[in-house]
Scaffold this motif. Structure first.
Motif, PDB file in Angstrom:
ATOM      1  N   CYS A  24      -4.495  -9.954   8.736  1.00 33.88           N
ATOM      2  CA  CYS A  24      -4.321 -10.271   7.577  1.00 33.88           C
ATOM      3  C   CYS A  24      -4.231 -11.456   7.365  1.00 33.88           C
ATOM      4  O   CYS A  24      -4.041 -12.552   7.848  1.00 33.88           O
ATOM      5  CB  CYS A  24      -3.425  -9.447   6.685  1.00 33.88           C
ATOM      6  SG  CYS A  24      -1.719 -10.052   7.091  1.00 33.88           S
ATOM      7  N   ARG A  41      -1.536 -10.979   2.747  1.00 26.85           N
ATOM      8  CA  ARG A  41      -2.640 -10.147   2.038  1.00 26.85           C
ATOM      9  C   ARG A  41      -3.425  -9.917   3.342  1.00 26.85           C
ATOM     10  O   ARG A  41      -4.553 -10.196   3.933  1.00 26.85           O
ATOM     11  CB  ARG A  41      -2.874 -10.927   0.703  1.00 26.85           C
ATOM     12  CG  ARG A  41      -2.157 -11.881   0.212  1.00 26.85           C
ATOM     13  CD  ARG A  41      -2.888 -11.804  -1.173  1.00 26.85           C
ATOM     14  NE  ARG A  41      -3.846 -11.532  -1.635  1.00 26.85           N
ATOM     15  CZ  ARG A  41      -4.335 -10.378  -2.565  1.00 26.85           C
ATOM     16  NH1 ARG A  41      -3.565 -10.419  -2.975  1.00 26.85           N
ATOM     17  NH2 ARG A  41      -5.307  -9.793  -3.065  1.00 26.85           N
ATOM     18  N   ASN A  42      -3.838  -8.205   2.251  1.00 29.61           N
ATOM     19  CA  ASN A  42      -3.971  -7.394   3.412  1.00 29.61           C
ATOM     20  C   ASN A  42      -5.155  -6.124   2.799  1.00 29.61           C
ATOM     21  O   ASN A  42      -4.450  -5.653   2.206  1.00 29.61           O
ATOM     22  CB  ASN A  42      -3.787  -6.571   4.400  1.00 29.61           C
ATOM     23  CG  ASN A  42      -4.021  -5.760   5.090  1.00 29.61           C
ATOM     24  OD1 ASN A  42      -3.951  -4.464   5.083  1.00 29.61           O
ATOM     25  ND2 ASN A  42      -5.237  -6.047   6.834  1.00 29.61           N
ATOM     26  N   ALA A  43      -6.335  -5.899   2.634  1.00 27.10           N
ATOM     27  CA  ALA A  43      -6.820  -5.016   1.606  1.00 27.10           C
ATOM     28  C   ALA A  43      -6.348  -4.978   0.371  1.00 27.10           C
ATOM     29  O   ALA A  43      -5.956  -3.753  -0.056  1.00 27.10           O
ATOM     30  CB  ALA A  43      -7.142  -3.462   2.543  1.00 27.10           C
ATOM     31  N   GLN A  44      -6.360  -6.066  -0.240  1.00 31.44           N
ATOM     32  CA  GLN A  44      -5.888  -5.821  -1.507  1.00 31.44           C
ATOM     33  C   GLN A  44      -4.064  -5.833  -2.364  1.00 31.44           C
ATOM     34  O   GLN A  44      -3.531  -4.946  -3.181  1.00 31.44           O
ATOM     35  CB  GLN A  44      -6.356  -4.833  -3.158  1.00 31.44           C
ATOM     36  CG  GLN A  44      -7.763  -5.020  -2.702  1.00 31.44           C
ATOM     37  CD  GLN A  44      -8.181  -6.484  -3.316  1.00 31.44           C
ATOM     38  OE1 GLN A  44      -8.310  -7.205  -4.054  1.00 31.44           O
ATOM     39  NE2 GLN A  44      -9.726  -7.438  -2.534  1.00 31.44           N
ATOM     40  N   ARG A  45      -4.068  -5.976  -0.896  1.00 31.31           N
ATOM     41  CA  ARG A  45      -2.221  -5.530  -0.940  1.00 31.31           C
ATOM     42  C   ARG A  45      -1.429  -6.463  -0.787  1.00 31.31           C
ATOM     43  O   ARG A  45      -1.986  -7.210   0.464  1.00 31.31           O
ATOM     44  CB  ARG A  45      -2.079  -4.243   0.253  1.00 31.31           C
ATOM     45  CG  ARG A  45      -2.406  -2.901  -0.219  1.00 31.31           C
ATOM     46  CD  ARG A  45      -2.326  -1.952   0.887  1.00 31.31           C
ATOM     47  NE  ARG A  45      -3.436  -0.590   0.227  1.00 31.31           N
ATOM     48  CZ  ARG A  45      -4.036  -0.396   1.219  1.00 31.31           C
ATOM     49  NH1 ARG A  45      -4.174  -0.906   2.767  1.00 31.31           N
ATOM     50  NH2 ARG A  45      -4.631   0.511   0.922  1.00 31.31           N
ATOM     51  N   SER A  46      -0.271  -7.089  -0.827  1.00 36.05           N
ATOM     52  CA  SER A  46       0.271  -8.569  -0.850  1.00 36.05           C
ATOM     53  C   SER A  46       1.663  -8.426  -0.655  1.00 36.05           C
ATOM     54  O   SER A  46       2.312  -6.983  -1.260  1.00 36.05           O
ATOM     55  CB  SER A  46      -0.149  -9.382  -1.385  1.00 36.05           C
ATOM     56  OG  SER A  46       0.156  -8.930  -3.044  1.00 36.05           O
ATOM     57  N   GLN A  91      -2.237  -3.574   9.496  1.00 35.49           N
ATOM     58  CA  GLN A  91      -2.239  -3.821   7.800  1.00 35.49           C
ATOM     59  C   GLN A  91      -1.243  -2.756   7.757  1.00 35.49           C
ATOM     60  O   GLN A  91      -0.003  -2.906   7.724  1.00 35.49           O
ATOM     61  CB  GLN A  91      -3.696  -2.222   8.136  1.00 35.49           C
ATOM     62  CG  GLN A  91      -3.084  -1.095   8.038  1.00 35.49           C
ATOM     63  CD  GLN A  91      -4.052  -0.217   7.969  1.00 35.49           C
ATOM     64  OE1 GLN A  91      -5.419  -0.456   7.705  1.00 35.49           O
ATOM     65  NE2 GLN A  91      -4.170   1.216   9.052  1.00 35.49           N
ATOM     66  N   GLU A 100      -2.263   1.269  -9.070  1.00 38.42           N
ATOM     67  CA  GLU A 100      -1.242   0.549 -10.620  1.00 38.42           C
ATOM     68  C   GLU A 100      -2.060   1.654 -12.424  1.00 38.42           C
ATOM     69  O   GLU A 100      -3.188   1.864 -11.949  1.00 38.42           O
ATOM     70  CB  GLU A 100      -1.673  -1.015 -10.934  1.00 38.42           C
ATOM     71  CG  GLU A 100      -1.467  -1.360 -12.634  1.00 38.42           C
ATOM     72  CD  GLU A 100      -0.079  -1.238 -12.828  1.00 38.42           C
ATOM     73  OE1 GLU A 100       0.679  -0.327 -13.559  1.00 38.42           O
ATOM     74  OE2 GLU A 100       0.453  -1.779 -11.825  1.00 38.42           O
ATOM     75  N   TRP A 103      -3.974  -0.342 -14.639  1.00 35.85           N
ATOM     76  CA  TRP A 103      -4.782  -1.414 -13.984  1.00 35.85           C
ATOM     77  C   TRP A 103      -6.197  -0.897 -15.310  1.00 35.85           C
ATOM     78  O   TRP A 103      -6.900  -2.242 -15.246  1.00 35.85           O
ATOM     79  CB  TRP A 103      -5.363  -0.680 -12.871  1.00 35.85           C
ATOM     80  CG  TRP A 103      -6.842  -1.205 -12.191  1.00 35.85           C
ATOM     81  CD1 TRP A 103      -7.692  -0.799 -12.100  1.00 35.85           C
ATOM     82  CD2 TRP A 103      -6.928  -2.373 -11.859  1.00 35.85           C
ATOM     83  NE1 TRP A 103      -8.929  -2.030 -12.068  1.00 35.85           N
ATOM     84  CE2 TRP A 103      -7.984  -2.928 -11.550  1.00 35.85           C
ATOM     85  CE3 TRP A 103      -5.288  -3.249 -11.887  1.00 35.85           C
ATOM     86  CZ2 TRP A 103      -8.478  -4.775 -11.104  1.00 35.85           C
ATOM     87  CZ3 TRP A 103      -5.652  -4.526 -11.547  1.00 35.85           C
ATOM     88  CH2 TRP A 103      -7.166  -5.253 -11.541  1.00 35.85           C
ATOM     89  N   THR A 107      -7.007  -4.701 -17.175  1.00 37.80           N
ATOM     90  CA  THR A 107      -8.245  -5.281 -17.030  1.00 37.80           C
ATOM     91  C   THR A 107      -9.129  -5.074 -18.217  1.00 37.80           C
ATOM     92  O   THR A 107      -9.692  -6.310 -18.100  1.00 37.80           O
ATOM     93  CB  THR A 107      -8.889  -3.959 -16.023  1.00 37.80           C
ATOM     94  OG1 THR A 107      -8.465  -3.926 -14.460  1.00 37.80           O
ATOM     95  CG2 THR A 107     -10.950  -5.060 -15.707  1.00 37.80           C
TER      96      THR A 107
END
Length: 129
Positions: A24, A41-46, A91, A100, A103, A107
Motif C-alpha cells: 500500500c 492508503r490501500n484501495a481508497q481506504r486509509s 490489504q 459513507e 457520499w 459529492t
C-alpha cells in the motif's frame, strides 16, 4: 492510534513491521518533536498511526497499550485488526470501511462549491431549502 516503535531485534518470535514491503501507499510525517505519523492508503481506504520511539522508516516492533478507556476500545481494536490484516494479507479489510452514507450529498456539495466558488454557508443554506 498511538503506537510505540522499538528497533527490530531480528528475533523470529517477535515479527517486525516495515513500511517498504507493504503493498500500500505509505506517507510518513516526521515532526520536530521526534513524533512520527504514518498514513497507510490501500484501495481508497486509509489508516493513520501516531508513532513514538524508534525510526519507523527502519524495521521495528510495534506495540500499544493493552488497557484503554472504554470510549476508545472499539476504535483501537479496529486499528489493530486493520494492521494485522495489512500485515497478513496485504490489504486493509473492506468490511471495516463501510461506504459513507452521505457520499452522494457530499459529492454534490463539493461540486456546487467548485462550480460556484461560493462560501460554505451559502451552499448549506441552499441545501436546507
Amino acid at each position: 492510534m498511538p503506537v510505540i516503535a522499538e528497533r527490530a531485534s531480528g528475533s523470529l518470535t517477535i515479527p517486525s513491521f516495515h513500511l517498504r514491503p507493504l503493498p500500500c501507499r505509505a506517507t510518513v510525517l516526521l515532526a520536530h518533536d521526534k513524533s512520527q505519523y504514518v498514513l497507510l492508503r490501500n484501495a481508497q481506504r486509509s489508516l493513520q498511526l501516531a508513532i513514538s520511539g524508534a525510526d519507523i522508516l527502519q524495521p521495528a516492533c510495534l506495540s500499544a497499550d493493552a488497557i484503554w478507556p472504554a470510549a476508545h476500545l472499539k476504535h483501537r481494536l479496529w486499528v489493530l485488526e486493520c494492521l494485522n490484516n495489512l500485515y497478513a494479507y496485504g490489504q486493509l479489510p473492506g468490511r471495516l470501511f463501510p461506504p459513507e452514507k452521505r457520499w452522494s450529498r457530499l459529492t454534490f456539495v463539493i461540486f456546487v462549491r467548485l462550480m460556484a466558488h461560493s462560501p460554505e454557508h451559502h451552499i448549506s443554506r441552499s441545501l436546507k431549502h
